[in-house]
Write a protein that holds these residues in place. Structure first.
Motif, PDB file in Angstrom:
ATOM      1  N   GLN A   4       0.901  -1.197   0.094  1.00 53.03           N
ATOM      2  CA  GLN A   4       0.098  -0.207   0.103  1.00 53.03           C
ATOM      3  C   GLN A   4       0.886   1.338  -0.097  1.00 53.03           C
ATOM      4  O   GLN A   4       1.797   1.522   0.990  1.00 53.03           O
ATOM      5  CB  GLN A   4      -0.853  -0.113   1.137  1.00 53.03           C
ATOM      6  CG  GLN A   4      -2.118  -1.089   1.164  1.00 53.03           C
ATOM      7  CD  GLN A   4      -2.986  -0.624   0.095  1.00 53.03           C
ATOM      8  OE1 GLN A   4      -3.644   0.151  -0.095  1.00 53.03           O
ATOM      9  NE2 GLN A   4      -2.986  -1.440  -0.943  1.00 53.03           N
ATOM     10  N   PRO A   5       0.805   2.325  -0.923  1.00 54.46           N
ATOM     11  CA  PRO A   5       1.370   3.396  -0.931  1.00 54.46           C
ATOM     12  C   PRO A   5       0.865   4.101   0.184  1.00 54.46           C
ATOM     13  O   PRO A   5      -0.370   4.286   0.743  1.00 54.46           O
ATOM     14  CB  PRO A   5       1.105   3.902  -2.255  1.00 54.46           C
ATOM     15  CG  PRO A   5      -0.355   3.487  -2.570  1.00 54.46           C
ATOM     16  CD  PRO A   5      -0.351   2.146  -2.051  1.00 54.46           C
ATOM     17  N   ASP A  13      -6.297  11.089  -5.029  1.00 51.92           N
ATOM     18  CA  ASP A  13      -4.927  10.565  -4.921  1.00 51.92           C
ATOM     19  C   ASP A  13      -4.554   9.450  -5.749  1.00 51.92           C
ATOM     20  O   ASP A  13      -3.643   9.310  -6.150  1.00 51.92           O
ATOM     21  CB  ASP A  13      -4.850  10.171  -3.509  1.00 51.92           C
ATOM     22  CG  ASP A  13      -5.108  11.459  -2.436  1.00 51.92           C
ATOM     23  OD1 ASP A  13      -4.588  12.817  -2.793  1.00 51.92           O
ATOM     24  OD2 ASP A  13      -5.401  11.330  -0.938  1.00 51.92           O
ATOM     25  N   PHE A  14      -5.530   8.612  -5.817  1.00 52.36           N
ATOM     26  CA  PHE A  14      -5.111   7.283  -6.580  1.00 52.36           C
ATOM     27  C   PHE A  14      -5.136   7.538  -7.961  1.00 52.36           C
ATOM     28  O   PHE A  14      -4.301   6.645  -8.582  1.00 52.36           O
ATOM     29  CB  PHE A  14      -6.045   6.103  -6.260  1.00 52.36           C
ATOM     30  CG  PHE A  14      -5.728   5.574  -4.709  1.00 52.36           C
ATOM     31  CD1 PHE A  14      -4.912   4.192  -4.695  1.00 52.36           C
ATOM     32  CD2 PHE A  14      -6.116   5.789  -3.511  1.00 52.36           C
ATOM     33  CE1 PHE A  14      -4.633   3.650  -3.894  1.00 52.36           C
ATOM     34  CE2 PHE A  14      -5.802   5.347  -2.540  1.00 52.36           C
ATOM     35  CZ  PHE A  14      -5.048   4.266  -2.163  1.00 52.36           C
ATOM     36  N   VAL A  69      -7.034  -1.155  -1.234  1.00 55.63           N
ATOM     37  CA  VAL A  69      -6.354  -2.430  -1.550  1.00 55.63           C
ATOM     38  C   VAL A  69      -6.635  -2.841  -2.791  1.00 55.63           C
ATOM     39  O   VAL A  69      -5.875  -3.312  -3.727  1.00 55.63           O
ATOM     40  CB  VAL A  69      -6.661  -3.440  -0.615  1.00 55.63           C
ATOM     41  CG1 VAL A  69      -6.182  -4.818  -0.966  1.00 55.63           C
ATOM     42  CG2 VAL A  69      -6.261  -3.274   0.792  1.00 55.63           C
ATOM     43  N   THR A  70      -8.057  -2.689  -3.428  1.00 55.94           N
ATOM     44  CA  THR A  70      -8.349  -3.237  -4.575  1.00 55.94           C
ATOM     45  C   THR A  70      -7.873  -2.490  -5.634  1.00 55.94           C
ATOM     46  O   THR A  70      -7.208  -2.734  -6.583  1.00 55.94           O
ATOM     47  CB  THR A  70      -9.902  -3.288  -4.708  1.00 55.94           C
ATOM     48  OG1 THR A  70     -10.590  -3.932  -3.868  1.00 55.94           O
ATOM     49  CG2 THR A  70     -10.527  -3.550  -5.953  1.00 55.94           C
ATOM     50  N   ILE A  71      -7.729  -1.203  -5.359  1.00 55.82           N
ATOM     51  CA  ILE A  71      -7.522  -0.077  -6.585  1.00 55.82           C
ATOM     52  C   ILE A  71      -6.004  -0.374  -6.732  1.00 55.82           C
ATOM     53  O   ILE A  71      -5.411  -0.239  -7.801  1.00 55.82           O
ATOM     54  CB  ILE A  71      -7.768   1.306  -6.124  1.00 55.82           C
ATOM     55  CG1 ILE A  71      -9.398   1.451  -6.400  1.00 55.82           C
ATOM     56  CG2 ILE A  71      -7.212   2.367  -7.174  1.00 55.82           C
ATOM     57  CD1 ILE A  71      -9.744   2.773  -5.862  1.00 55.82           C
ATOM     58  N   THR A  72      -4.989  -0.390  -5.582  1.00 59.09           N
ATOM     59  CA  THR A  72      -3.621  -0.686  -5.837  1.00 59.09           C
ATOM     60  C   THR A  72      -3.280  -1.820  -6.376  1.00 59.09           C
ATOM     61  O   THR A  72      -2.429  -1.881  -7.205  1.00 59.09           O
ATOM     62  CB  THR A  72      -3.085  -0.557  -4.137  1.00 59.09           C
ATOM     63  OG1 THR A  72      -3.378   0.607  -3.610  1.00 59.09           O
ATOM     64  CG2 THR A  72      -1.423  -0.893  -4.206  1.00 59.09           C
ATOM     65  N   ASP A  73      -4.017  -2.906  -6.102  1.00 63.94           N
ATOM     66  CA  ASP A  73      -3.614  -4.223  -6.900  1.00 63.94           C
ATOM     67  C   ASP A  73      -4.021  -3.913  -8.145  1.00 63.94           C
ATOM     68  O   ASP A  73      -3.252  -4.440  -9.135  1.00 63.94           O
ATOM     69  CB  ASP A  73      -4.552  -5.343  -6.273  1.00 63.94           C
ATOM     70  CG  ASP A  73      -4.007  -5.840  -4.879  1.00 63.94           C
ATOM     71  OD1 ASP A  73      -3.025  -5.376  -4.606  1.00 63.94           O
ATOM     72  OD2 ASP A  73      -4.721  -6.494  -4.209  1.00 63.94           O
TER      73      ASP A  73
END
Length: 304
Positions: A4-5, A13-14, A69-73
């Motif tokens: 995770q950033p 942000d994402f 978590v979902t978006i990071t992945d």
């Protein structure tokens, strides 16, 4: 699970972080977006089940831990696997409508969306269009969008791939047009004997073998059956031109996308007065012919 950033909490942000990751990785964009920022926005918003028209004020909304978590992945998969964002989210937008997609169909991106939204004006009077054929339908996005924008028209979605047709059926159900839209398995016109249409729309495979060999990885994630059109890209295009007149009504028209193979088509069949459509939002290689024009040049199509 990707690490995770730190410090990223909002939708914006994402999107910003994803765009930076995409630019750093040198990704290719061509499946509904043409730059890293739009690609990141598409991936983030669709993963949240939000549309591209989300008001800007909502981009400051904070994400839940599971959403982060979902978006990071997904962002890390987009970088590592070079998978188009639409396949990662299972969704894509076309002509202002959301469609389900997977790697058995091309990601919707045809410039025909602009024609559909305009009701095909000025090329044909939408009110007199009774039957529409979407040939090489894939996800069904072109034909289903036509059904939505032409609410009095009946539409046939035709494809050779059973896997693609299953996606098309799900999209027909999703948009509630099952009373007017049929899903048919056929090798081009082979299973459509006796059927005539006021409007035939087709985005067939038209990529040449040489062009296909040099495509970025993102395109290689799409089904080869939906892209590769033979040595010069025109195998299916010529077959469609040969048979289209028999399936058009007297005043019917064919709108056929040939993309980058347009120059080769003009070279191969030089004496046809091709009408190449122009689009305000970009896109090229889409031709329009009336039934009368096709019949007038039928001999040339037969010899091509």
């Amino acid at each position: 699970m990707a690490e995770q950033p730190d410090g990223l909490v909002t939708i914006q942000d994402f999107i910003r972080w994803g765009a930076s990751r995409f630019n750093k990785a040198g990704l290719f964009f061509g499946h509904g977006t043409d730059n890293a920022l739009d690609e990141a926005a598409q991936l983030v918003l669709l993963s949240l089940h939000l549309g591209p028209d989300l008001p800007g004020t909502f981009r400051d909304c904070r994400l839940t831990p599971s959403e982060r978590v979902t978006i990071t992945d997904l962002i890390e998969r987009r970088v590592a696997e070079r998978v188009p964002a639409a396949y990662l989210t299972g969704r894509a937008w076309f002509a202002g409508l959301e469609f389900l997609v997977n790697d058995q169909v091309l990601v919707p991106r045809s410039p025909m969306a602009e024609l559909i939204e305009a009701g095909f004006d000025p090329w044909i009077d939408g009110e007199r269009v009774g039957r529409v054929l979407d040939l090489c339908a894939g996800s069904g996005c072109i034909g289903i969008a036509a059904a939505v924008y032409l609410p009095d028209a009946d539409v046939d979605l035709v494809d050779l791939s059973p896997s693609a047709l299953e996606v098309a059926r799900r999209n027909v159900e999703r948009h509630g047009v099952g009373d007017r839209v049929r899903v048919l398995e056929s090798d081009l016109f082979s299973g459509l004997s006796g059927n005539r249409y006021d409007l035939i729309l087709s985005n067939p495979p038209y990529v040449s073998e040489q062009e296909y060999s040099g495509l970025p990885m993102e395109y290689r994630r799409e089904p080869e059956l939906g892209l590769l059109g033979g040595e010069d890209g025109l195998d299916l295009v010529v077959r469609i031109l040969r048979d289209a007149a028999r399936h058009l009504t007297e005043e019917g028209i064919l709108i056929l996308e040939v993309g980058g193979s347009a120059a080769e088509l003009e070279r191969r069949i030089p004496d046809v007065p091709w009408t190449w459509l122009e689009f305000e939002r970009g896109g090229e290689g889409v031709l329009l012919l009336t039934r009368e024009q096709i019949e007038l040049h039928q001999d040339q199509f037969e010899e091509a």
